[in-house]
Scaffold this active site. Sequence first.
Site, PDB file in Angstrom:
ATOM      1  N   ASP A 236      -3.466   7.557  -3.098  1.00 30.81           N
ATOM      2  CA  ASP A 236      -3.341   6.357  -2.294  1.00 30.81           C
ATOM      3  C   ASP A 236      -3.658   5.175  -3.203  1.00 30.81           C
ATOM      4  OD1 ASP A 236      -3.453   4.565  -0.168  1.00 30.81           O
ATOM      5  OD2 ASP A 236      -5.175   5.495   0.815  1.00 30.81           O
TER       6      ASP A 236
ATOM      7  N   GLU B  94      -6.523  -1.075  -4.566  1.00 36.30           N
ATOM      8  CA  GLU B  94      -6.875   0.322  -4.269  1.00 36.30           C
ATOM      9  C   GLU B  94      -6.387   1.258  -5.368  1.00 36.30           C
ATOM     10  OE1 GLU B  94      -5.133   2.055  -0.707  1.00 36.30           O
ATOM     11  OE2 GLU B  94      -6.686   3.593  -0.634  1.00 36.30           O
TER      12      GLU B  94
ATOM     13  N   HIS C   1     -12.048   6.237   1.205  1.00 30.38           N
ATOM     14  CA  HIS C   1     -12.133   7.510   1.918  1.00 30.38           C
ATOM     15  C   HIS C   1     -11.878   8.666   0.970  1.00 30.38           C
ATOM     16  CE1 HIS C   1      -7.713   7.105   1.734  1.00 30.38           C
ATOM     17  NE2 HIS C   1      -7.968   5.833   1.963  1.00 30.38           N
TER      18      HIS C   1
ATOM     19  N   GLU D 226     -10.990   1.213  -1.959  1.00 31.49           N
ATOM     20  CA  GLU D 226     -10.128   0.088  -1.601  1.00 31.49           C
ATOM     21  C   GLU D 226     -10.876  -1.134  -1.091  1.00 31.49           C
ATOM     22  OE1 GLU D 226      -7.453   0.840   1.760  1.00 31.49           O
ATOM     23  OE2 GLU D 226      -8.242   2.857   1.844  1.00 31.49           O
TER      24      GLU D 226
ATOM     25  N   HIS E 228      -6.996  10.300   5.226  1.00 34.32           N
ATOM     26  CA  HIS E 228      -8.339   9.763   5.469  1.00 34.32           C
ATOM     27  C   HIS E 228      -9.323  10.893   5.746  1.00 34.32           C
ATOM     28  CE1 HIS E 228      -6.137   5.882   6.346  1.00 34.32           C
ATOM     29  NE2 HIS E 228      -6.935   5.613   5.354  1.00 34.32           N
TER      30      HIS E 228
ATOM     31  N   ASP F 204       0.854  -1.191   0.000  1.00 40.06           N
ATOM     32  CA  ASP F 204       0.000   0.000   0.000  1.00 40.06           C
ATOM     33  C   ASP F 204       0.890   1.242   0.000  1.00 40.06           C
ATOM     34  OD1 ASP F 204      -2.000   1.927   0.405  1.00 40.06           O
ATOM     35  OD2 ASP F 204      -3.186   0.553   1.635  1.00 40.06           O
TER      36      ASP F 204
HETATM   37 MN    MN Z   1      -6.634   4.210   1.474  1.00 39.15          MN
HETATM   38 MN    MN Z   2      -3.892   2.723   0.845  1.00 37.14          MN
END
Ligand code: MN
Ligand code: MN
Length: 288
Positions: free
Chosen positions: A94, A277, A154, A187, A162, A83
């Site tokens: 992200d 994601e 998010h 995600e 977030h 990630d």
């Molecule tokens: Mn995320």
């Molecule tokens: Mn992530």
Amino acid sequence: MSEKDDFKKSGEISRKARDYAREICVVGMKHIDLVEKVEKKIIQLGGKPAFPVDVSIDSVAAHQTPNVGDTKVLEKGQVVKVDIGAHVNGCVTDTAVTVLLGPDWKDLKKAADDALKAAIEQSVPGNKIRNIGKAIEAAIKNHKYQTIANLSGHGIGQWIVHDAPSIPNYDNGDDTKLEEEQTIAIEPFATNGVGAVKDGKPDGVYRLLERRPVRLDSVRKVVSYIEKEYMTLPFSPRWLTHLQNYQFALRILEQEGVIKQYTELPEKSGGMVAQAEKSVMVGYGVLT
Ligand code: MN
Ligand code: MN
């Protein structure tokens, strides 16, 4: 450059870093070498890490990352979630990819990938947020796996990973409509477990909560550095090793509630977990 351009640039960097991570993530590699190479790649590409790169193994869904001195090595058969976050002038993107280090769990990975694809199709201006979750759950159920309901995508913002709203991994009944140019991270997680995560052990990732007067000079130096470099974005002690007494300072700062530490997020029943994601700018398309 406008904020919109910064998000696009950030997305391009995250995507390239993710592709690089997938290439170098092989059996025998140390976790710490993987994360440091990917973080270095983000910087080479003109961005900064928005959080320490995570390498979450098997039933750990998220937030597993090596700290200073970690010796763990990637092993044959593991399901690895890498990630990655990058930012340009604070504009965060992200993204994550699941890498299979053996012949198994292809369908679990496919479930997460299909769910992400279905969710991206729903991410258009005017559509309800609940429809993203609905599409994710349906795609995962289609592969006979469970979605992880207490993890979610998010909003992503400037200096915030977030942000609101929560982008659910099931139909949560949220009738709020997506807006043009809204930036979100989607995600989905697929598991053969019960479909929930719990708090695991502290993971060695911290973030600044609030600036408060600090008595000791050495501690004050560490907190000033954190504030200048990371603002309220998550950071790793691996990034502070050049500062004197950084470990002592982190302990004090955590005790005093100036910084908080995250925890690993293992699946509640020990199920195997795959994740996919990407970050999206609604009405524009996929950023990563
Ligand atoms: Mn995320
Ligand atoms: Mn992530």
